[in-house]
Design an enzyme around this catalytic site. Structure first.
Site, mmCIF file in Angstrom:
data_model
loop_
_atom_site.group_PDB
_atom_site.id
_atom_site.type_symbol
_atom_site.label_atom_id
_atom_site.label_comp_id
_atom_site.label_asym_id
_atom_site.label_seq_id
_atom_site.Cartn_x
_atom_site.Cartn_y
_atom_site.Cartn_z
ATOM 1 C CG ASP A 21 -5.186 1.133 11.017
ATOM 2 O OD1 ASP A 21 -5.613 1.097 12.185
ATOM 3 O OD2 ASP A 21 -4.483 0.235 10.526
ATOM 4 C CB SER A 54 -3.157 -6.751 5.218
ATOM 5 O OG SER A 54 -2.788 -5.556 5.874
ATOM 6 N NE ARG A 85 -2.308 1.546 12.133
ATOM 7 C CZ ARG A 85 -1.410 0.581 12.071
ATOM 8 N NH1 ARG A 85 -0.364 0.618 12.878
ATOM 9 N NH2 ARG A 85 -1.534 -0.409 11.213
ATOM 10 C CG ASP A 137 -1.957 -1.106 1.170
ATOM 11 O OD1 ASP A 137 -2.434 -1.434 0.073
ATOM 12 O OD2 ASP A 137 -2.285 -1.660 2.242
#
Length: 441
Positions: A122, A171, A93, A14
């Protein structure tokens, strides 16, 4: 003037495809790659640097392990889990986002970007931090509607260096506190994953081991009598508990946007510490404190899942958590067996427990309280429920109402056929006297 954008960079698919897109689609002249260390394995940093070098990027690596570990142990004091699993990615995060924002401001960037999709959590957690700044927030994967298949084709056409688990099909997100795996066949709720998706945990076996954890004010400080700093303690427990298969969760998770998704997690240290803390907390808090703290813990976990741990509500919740955890001091014995971390012993000077009072082998309780004193309590216990049931039964009998007729009497107008206006349906019955005896008490 050179326009610079800071990119949350992992070197995965990504974020790798985001680099040329930020130039081609958004007009940025320079991409500043930022990787934040919250406990990922060393090879991830090597891959990120290798990918950055291949793309001609300077990469900034920010060490935030201590800050993240501190937040994880705050979560332990709040018994923070979301839908059955310990918060990991959610807690990381905000720490990552704050570190990237600091680099972006120091580098004079006018934009800040991430590689999150428009379907996950996220994006919200990053942007909750970033939108408090003056920088332009950019989300290429979301804004351009990219799919993983499109990204792989784009990377192949541009000969972009892409590394990923299972050739990028999965992922994977790893930090000090947890490891998550999702994607492709793992998205199907009916698919049974094999052992190949796990790295931190071994398949549970018949082997067992007991450990002792020491807590001070709700924080774990020692393992088997040896003191550890938070980062080292978590890393040590990940290896130890993981070797017994502790800390696997296969969850159907409700995301903030309303999507229900399947996630697989590994969290050996988190499971061990959360179970141990809960076991000690149960020993030292009163029933009322435990009941109310469950509400506080659930709200803390919800805000933690949302990435809003710096909000005013969490600060208020932290005050209650801190007060109750002043007594969460002592030791806990945990047994690893069958993939579980089970509390099998706990001890604290603040224990709200008396062996003599609770024992079946002693005649009296304590403080002059005798077993016979419970007779009065037993008589009152459930009195209101018994009275209510008899009252309802008598009223229904007097009105001809059944338990399933929706409150309408025999005449169908809801007035209660056979009841004289102003007269209790209990009039003339034994319960009429019972109700009178208790009136005003």
């Amino acid at each position: 003037m050179t326009e610079k954008v800071a990119l949350a960079f992992s070197g995965g698919l990504d974020t790798t495809v985001c680099v040329p897109l930020l130039n081609e689609e958004y007009g940025y002249d320079e991409v500043v790659a930022v990787t934040v260390d919250v406990g990922q394995p060393d090879e991830e940093f090597a891959e990120a640097k290798e990918t950055a070098d291949a793309l001609g990027l300077d990469i900034h690596v920010v060490d935030a392990k201590d800050e993240f570990a501190s937040l994880c142990l705050d979560a332990v004091r709040a018994n923070a889990t979301y839908q059955g699993y310990p918060l990991g990615t959610a807690l990381a995060r905000p720490v990552i986002a704050s570190a990237i924002l600091s680099v972006a401001e120091a580098e004079g960037c006018t934009g800040i970007a991430h590689g999150c999709t428009g379907k996950g959590n996220d994006q919200l957690r990053f942007e909750a931090v970033w939108r408090d700044s003056d920088l332009e927030v950019i989300a290429p994967v979301r804004e351009l509607g990219l799919t993983r298949e499109w990204e792989k084709e784009y990377a192949a056409e541009r000969d972009l260096p892409v590394e990923g688990g299972n050739e990028g099909d999965w992922s994977i997100d790893t930090n000090l506190w947890s490891r998550s795996v999702e994607g492709k066949e793992l998205e199907e709720p009916s698919y049974v994953p094999g052992e190949e998706i796990y790295e931190w945990t071994s398949a549970p076996s018949a082997e067992t081991e007991e450990i002792t954890l020491t807590f001070e004010d709700g924080y774990p400080v020692a393992l088997n009598g040896e003191e550890y700093e938070p980062v080292v303690l978590i890393e040590t427990l990940n290896q130890l508990a993981g070797s017994y298969g502790v800390g696997r969760t296969d969850a159907m998770e409700d995301r903030m946007l309303g999507l229900k998704v399947r996630e697989n997690y590994e969290h050996p240290a988190a499971t061990t510490l959360l179970n141990a803390h809960q076991g000690l907390e149960d020993l030292v808090l009163t029933k009322e404190e435990r009941s109310f703290k469950t509400l506080v813990d659930n709200e803390w976990a919800e805000k933690g899942y949302q990435g809003l741990v710096d909000g005013p509500l969490v600060k208020a919740l932290d005050a209650f958590v801190a007060t109750t955890n002043e007594r969460v001091t002592g030791t806990v014995t945990v047994r690893f067996e069958g993939g579980q971390a089970r509390v099998v012993g706990r001890e604290s000077p603040y224990a709200v427990y008396s062996a003599e009072a609770a024992s079946f082998n002693t005649e009296d309780v304590t403080g002059g309280i005798e077993q016979a004193d419970a007779t009065g309590v037993a008589k009152y216990h459930g009195f209101q429920e018994r009275l209510a049931n008899k009252t309802i039964e008598a009223a229904n009998k007097a009105t001809g109402k059944t338990a399933t007729d929706g409150g309408v009497g025999d005449d169908g107008d809801g007035a209660g056929a056979g009841v004289t206006a102003g007269k209790s349906p209990l009039a003339g019955t034994d319960l009429d006297d019972t109700a009178a005896d208790h009136e005003g008490n």
